[in-house]
Structure formats: C-alpha cells, structure tokens
Design a protein around this motif. Sequence first.
Motif, short mmCIF file in Angstrom:
data_model
loop_
_atom_site.label_atom_id
_atom_site.label_comp_id
_atom_site.label_asym_id
_atom_site.label_seq_id
_atom_site.Cartn_x
_atom_site.Cartn_y
_atom_site.Cartn_z
N GLU A 232 25.98 86.71 -120.42
CA GLU A 232 24.92 87.80 -121.09
C GLU A 232 24.29 87.22 -122.27
O GLU A 232 25.01 86.68 -123.19
CB GLU A 232 25.71 88.99 -121.49
N SER B 68 22.10 87.23 -125.87
CA SER B 68 21.94 88.05 -126.89
C SER B 68 20.46 88.62 -127.03
O SER B 68 19.66 88.25 -126.49
CB SER B 68 22.53 87.38 -128.45
N LYS C 82 17.26 86.61 -125.52
CA LYS C 82 16.28 87.15 -124.57
C LYS C 82 14.81 86.97 -125.04
O LYS C 82 14.04 86.71 -124.29
CB LYS C 82 16.86 88.50 -124.02
N ARG D 10 23.82 92.83 -127.51
CA ARG D 10 22.53 93.35 -126.79
C ARG D 10 21.90 94.33 -127.67
O ARG D 10 20.62 94.72 -127.06
CB ARG D 10 22.82 94.04 -125.44
#
Length: 265
Positions: free
Chosen positions: A60, A62, A66, A150
């Motif tokens: 995933e 951050s 992104k 996120r």
Amino acid sequence: MPRHQRLYDAVVDGVHRVDDLAALLAVSPSTVRRVLAELERAGKVVRTHGGALPLGAGTELSVAQKSRQHATAKRRIAERAVDMVARLDLGRSPTVLLDAGSTTTYIAEKLASSASPLSVITTGTGPLWALCEAEGVEVTVAGGRLRHRRGSFVGDLVREALDRVTPDIAFIGADGLVPTLGISCRSAELAEVKELQCRRATCVVVVADASKIGAEPFPHWARLPDAYQVITDDTLTTEGRTALADDPRCAPITVRRPEGSAGAA
C-alpha cells in the motif's frame, strides 16, 4: 541488461539502501536516486528514507507516493471531473462527495480555485487540506478512525455521517478496477465505505488512471452501483477498454494527456 532492470532486480533481491545499490551496480548514488524515482513513477518500487522497497501485490502506497504516480493523467482526470461539476444543472449550489485518494485530492485542488459556490463532503485528509482555505466552499468531513498512511477515514462514524447525506455527485478513487468484481480495496472497511459512498450519491464517477483498469492489487472489493461513470486516460489498454465497454452499467470517459508528457508521470 538495462540499468533500470538491474537496479530493480537488486531491490527485489533485498538490496534496499541507495549506497548499497550504488556500490553493487558501480554507479553514483545520484544515478541510483534518479532511477529509483523513475521506477517509482512506473509503479515498481516505493521510495523510503535512504532507499527503496519493491512494490508487489498487496503493498500500500502513502498519499504522497500515490500523488507522484501518473500525476499528468490524474490532473487531466481532475479537470474533467471539475467540468462535470460545473455542468450540473440543479438550480442551486451542488453537493460533491470526494473519496480519499490522490486523484480526488487533485480534484479538490481544482475545486478550491473554482468561483462557483458548492458544498463538499469528504472521507479523506487530502481533499480536506486542499479545500481548507477555499472561499465559497462549505466543507464537511465524514470523519471516523484515520488510516494514517492513506489519509482515509473508516469505521462506524463515517458510515453514520454518510447515511445522512445525499450528494449530487461522488468521485470515487480506486487502486484497481475490475467491472465484474468492483473496486479493489486494501481492507473490508475501505470497501464498505466506498460502497456506501456509491449508494448515497445521485451520480457516481470512478476516477482512475489507466494503470488501475484491470488491476487487482488487494483482495477486498467494493461493489459497483447499477449505473456509474469512469474517467480514465488515453493510455488505456485494449483489454481495459473492452472491460469497461462490456459492462452495461458503465459510461467510460477518456481524457487525453498533453502531447509529449511522460507515460508514467
């Protein structure tokens, strides 16, 4: 073997520090940093303090990481999204729902400079900060438990807040989109929030650059509504175009990147 591939292979093999990569490949640390930046934009690694880690299935990113990926496409998608808001003919100021994410943050930045009054509801810190000083924009946070990496809110409080609103249009972010499955999500909680946002909005628009169409990075899925639109960019693969075209619920919109823009930028 090209330098990019050799460096990427080294990161995958466990060499993560810039200095160690430079010594292994007999290149300068500045060259390593430049190549790592290019690999990150291509979605192959995640840069860390002093090095990088391989980006594999289930990793995933951050918010900041992104936002650097496919930035040109995301800005064009955001422009198209703001144009959709401007074209709403409601006889009143619209209410816009912004999901958490890098593309929705770009949308928020453009809405912040809009002269038209509107209300924005968001489940993410990115759109919140982009709009916190925007004049003429009423901002409501559907806040709950913060997922720090996120910048997204999840949990009972988010669901309670969303149950009490009916946005005119919702822009939903995606790490992956497969029409037959839905929107790929890191957790069941995230999937639940996305589904609820879709149910509450009059018009649902998934904003996803071409790299997300057909991608399945995470094991949880938010189901898509009976009617939705997708704004993506013109680097969409033939398979991606077919997948969207074959879904009768979907109305895809493709934006063009400026000529000469880097494919991974």
